[in-house]
Design a protein around this motif. Structure first.
Motif, PDB file in Angstrom:
ATOM      1  N   THR A 181       1.315   1.430   1.319  1.00 53.11           N
ATOM      2  CA  THR A 181       0.622   1.476   2.388  1.00 53.11           C
ATOM      3  C   THR A 181       1.161   1.149   3.756  1.00 53.11           C
ATOM      4  O   THR A 181       0.877   1.929   4.609  1.00 53.11           O
ATOM      5  CB  THR A 181      -0.431   0.517   2.116  1.00 53.11           C
ATOM      6  OG1 THR A 181      -1.176   0.966   0.951  1.00 53.11           O
ATOM      7  CG2 THR A 181      -1.585   0.555   3.330  1.00 53.11           C
ATOM      8  N   ALA A 182       2.245   0.490   3.759  1.00 51.60           N
ATOM      9  CA  ALA A 182       2.771   0.020   5.134  1.00 51.60           C
ATOM     10  C   ALA A 182       3.694   1.092   5.223  1.00 51.60           C
ATOM     11  O   ALA A 182       3.718   1.431   6.608  1.00 51.60           O
ATOM     12  CB  ALA A 182       3.520  -1.430   4.692  1.00 51.60           C
ATOM     13  N   ALA A 183       4.244   1.769   4.636  1.00 48.59           N
ATOM     14  CA  ALA A 183       5.033   3.016   4.893  1.00 48.59           C
ATOM     15  C   ALA A 183       4.253   4.202   5.485  1.00 48.59           C
ATOM     16  O   ALA A 183       4.712   4.734   6.371  1.00 48.59           O
ATOM     17  CB  ALA A 183       5.855   3.303   3.698  1.00 48.59           C
ATOM     18  N   ARG A 214       1.538   5.926  12.638  1.00 47.78           N
ATOM     19  CA  ARG A 214       1.878   5.266  14.043  1.00 47.78           C
ATOM     20  C   ARG A 214       2.787   5.904  14.668  1.00 47.78           C
ATOM     21  O   ARG A 214       2.919   5.741  15.960  1.00 47.78           O
ATOM     22  CB  ARG A 214       1.738   3.626  13.862  1.00 47.78           C
ATOM     23  CG  ARG A 214       0.391   3.109  13.628  1.00 47.78           C
ATOM     24  CD  ARG A 214       0.426   1.628  13.345  1.00 47.78           C
ATOM     25  NE  ARG A 214      -0.877   1.125  13.100  1.00 47.78           N
ATOM     26  CZ  ARG A 214      -1.324  -0.150  12.547  1.00 47.78           C
ATOM     27  NH1 ARG A 214      -0.435  -0.811  12.274  1.00 47.78           N
ATOM     28  NH2 ARG A 214      -2.439  -0.404  12.439  1.00 47.78           N
ATOM     29  N   LEU A 253       1.351   3.793   6.999  1.00 45.82           N
ATOM     30  CA  LEU A 253       0.973   3.314   8.214  1.00 45.82           C
ATOM     31  C   LEU A 253       1.824   3.478   9.137  1.00 45.82           C
ATOM     32  O   LEU A 253       1.796   4.064  10.355  1.00 45.82           O
ATOM     33  CB  LEU A 253       0.541   1.759   8.193  1.00 45.82           C
ATOM     34  CG  LEU A 253      -0.297   1.236   9.268  1.00 45.82           C
ATOM     35  CD1 LEU A 253      -1.695   1.985   9.603  1.00 45.82           C
ATOM     36  CD2 LEU A 253      -0.745  -0.261   8.709  1.00 45.82           C
ATOM     37  N   THR A 254       3.193   3.140   9.184  1.00 49.54           N
ATOM     38  CA  THR A 254       4.165   3.140   9.958  1.00 49.54           C
ATOM     39  C   THR A 254       4.386   4.652  10.356  1.00 49.54           C
ATOM     40  O   THR A 254       4.625   5.011  11.456  1.00 49.54           O
ATOM     41  CB  THR A 254       5.487   2.695   9.250  1.00 49.54           C
ATOM     42  OG1 THR A 254       5.176   1.254   9.136  1.00 49.54           O
ATOM     43  CG2 THR A 254       6.789   2.853  10.335  1.00 49.54           C
ATOM     44  N   GLU A 294      -9.807  -2.586   4.543  1.00 46.13           N
ATOM     45  CA  GLU A 294      -9.482  -3.370   3.157  1.00 46.13           C
ATOM     46  C   GLU A 294     -10.570  -3.556   2.222  1.00 46.13           C
ATOM     47  O   GLU A 294     -10.285  -4.028   1.027  1.00 46.13           O
ATOM     48  CB  GLU A 294      -9.073  -4.783   3.643  1.00 46.13           C
ATOM     49  CG  GLU A 294      -7.835  -4.710   4.625  1.00 46.13           C
ATOM     50  CD  GLU A 294      -6.671  -4.243   3.837  1.00 46.13           C
ATOM     51  OE1 GLU A 294      -6.598  -4.305   2.540  1.00 46.13           O
ATOM     52  OE2 GLU A 294      -5.671  -3.912   4.539  1.00 46.13           O
ATOM     53  N   VAL A 300      -7.586   0.594   9.354  1.00 46.65           N
ATOM     54  CA  VAL A 300      -7.275  -0.067   7.884  1.00 46.65           C
ATOM     55  C   VAL A 300      -8.698  -0.513   7.319  1.00 46.65           C
ATOM     56  O   VAL A 300      -9.079  -1.630   7.883  1.00 46.65           O
ATOM     57  CB  VAL A 300      -6.315  -0.821   7.887  1.00 46.65           C
ATOM     58  CG1 VAL A 300      -6.018  -1.245   6.382  1.00 46.65           C
ATOM     59  CG2 VAL A 300      -4.796  -0.660   8.358  1.00 46.65           C
ATOM     60  N   LEU A 321       1.389  -2.244  -1.594  1.00 44.20           N
ATOM     61  CA  LEU A 321       1.152  -2.858   0.148  1.00 44.20           C
ATOM     62  C   LEU A 321       2.276  -2.096   0.717  1.00 44.20           C
ATOM     63  O   LEU A 321       2.267  -1.819   1.757  1.00 44.20           O
ATOM     64  CB  LEU A 321       1.252  -4.111  -0.002  1.00 44.20           C
ATOM     65  CG  LEU A 321      -0.015  -4.934  -0.503  1.00 44.20           C
ATOM     66  CD1 LEU A 321       0.477  -6.605  -0.664  1.00 44.20           C
ATOM     67  CD2 LEU A 321      -1.106  -4.728   0.560  1.00 44.20           C
ATOM     68  N   ARG A 322       3.604  -1.974   0.110  1.00 46.37           N
ATOM     69  CA  ARG A 322       4.617  -1.458   0.537  1.00 46.37           C
ATOM     70  C   ARG A 322       4.587  -0.055   0.870  1.00 46.37           C
ATOM     71  O   ARG A 322       4.829   0.531   1.883  1.00 46.37           O
ATOM     72  CB  ARG A 322       6.011  -1.695  -0.381  1.00 46.37           C
ATOM     73  CG  ARG A 322       7.072  -1.348   0.060  1.00 46.37           C
ATOM     74  CD  ARG A 322       8.335  -1.826  -0.708  1.00 46.37           C
ATOM     75  NE  ARG A 322       8.211  -0.832  -1.883  1.00 46.37           N
ATOM     76  CZ  ARG A 322       8.453  -1.183  -2.964  1.00 46.37           C
ATOM     77  NH1 ARG A 322       8.841  -2.514  -3.158  1.00 46.37           N
ATOM     78  NH2 ARG A 322       8.542  -0.211  -4.164  1.00 46.37           N
ATOM     79  N   SER A 361      -6.341  -0.006  -0.267  1.00 43.80           N
ATOM     80  CA  SER A 361      -6.759  -0.005   1.227  1.00 43.80           C
ATOM     81  C   SER A 361      -7.213   1.467   1.522  1.00 43.80           C
ATOM     82  O   SER A 361      -6.245   2.356   0.980  1.00 43.80           O
ATOM     83  CB  SER A 361      -5.762  -0.479   2.165  1.00 43.80           C
ATOM     84  OG  SER A 361      -5.483  -1.827   1.753  1.00 43.80           O
TER      85      SER A 361
END
Length: 134
Positions: free
Chosen positions: A114-116, A122, A118-119, A132, A130, A111-112, A2
């Protein structure tokens, strides 16, 4: 993989253009910030490493290795005008030939990560798109 894309003046370069990896290829400040933010949340990466296109930090978990790339989509000198520039962050697993032949990958870790990221962005008030399809 991503791509996270956003526009911000938060990570503009502070060293002159001739100190960048290439003219208009910014991203050290973003990579350095990400390394610090991720480390505070228990995700320890490397220090930033320069590439022709920008900067990266590395993350390892077990025998899985990931590259977190940070770069700008800027013209030379654009980062010194005090105006927001377009940024891109990506997470990509770096696999050995053996891992590729065996079909071994760790998408859950990617994924983990990317989520970290992104958080973290933000939390700074940065609106992220994002992509994809990248």
């Amino acid at each position: 993989m991503s791509h996270l894309e956003f526009t911000s003046a938060t990570f503009l370069p502070f060293l002159p253009e001739d100190c960048q990896v290439n003219p208009g290829a910014y991203g050290f400040e973003l990579a350095w910030w990400l390394a610090q933010v991720l480390a505070r949340s228990g995700v320890v990466t490397s220090y930033p490493v320069g590439e022709d296109w920008g900067w990266l930090i590395e993350y390892r978990e077990g025998d899985a290795e990931f590259m977190i790339g940070c770069g700008s989509q800027s013209d030379p000198g654009e980062g010194y005008r005090g105006q927001p520039v377009a940024w891109s962050v990506f997470v990509r697993q770096v696999r050995s030939l053996k891992q590729r032949l065996q079909g071994r990958s760790e998408p859950a870790i990617a994924l983990r990560l990317t989520a970290a990221i992104l958080t973290a962005l933000r939390t700074e008030g940065i609106e992220v798109v994002v992509d994809e399809s990248a």
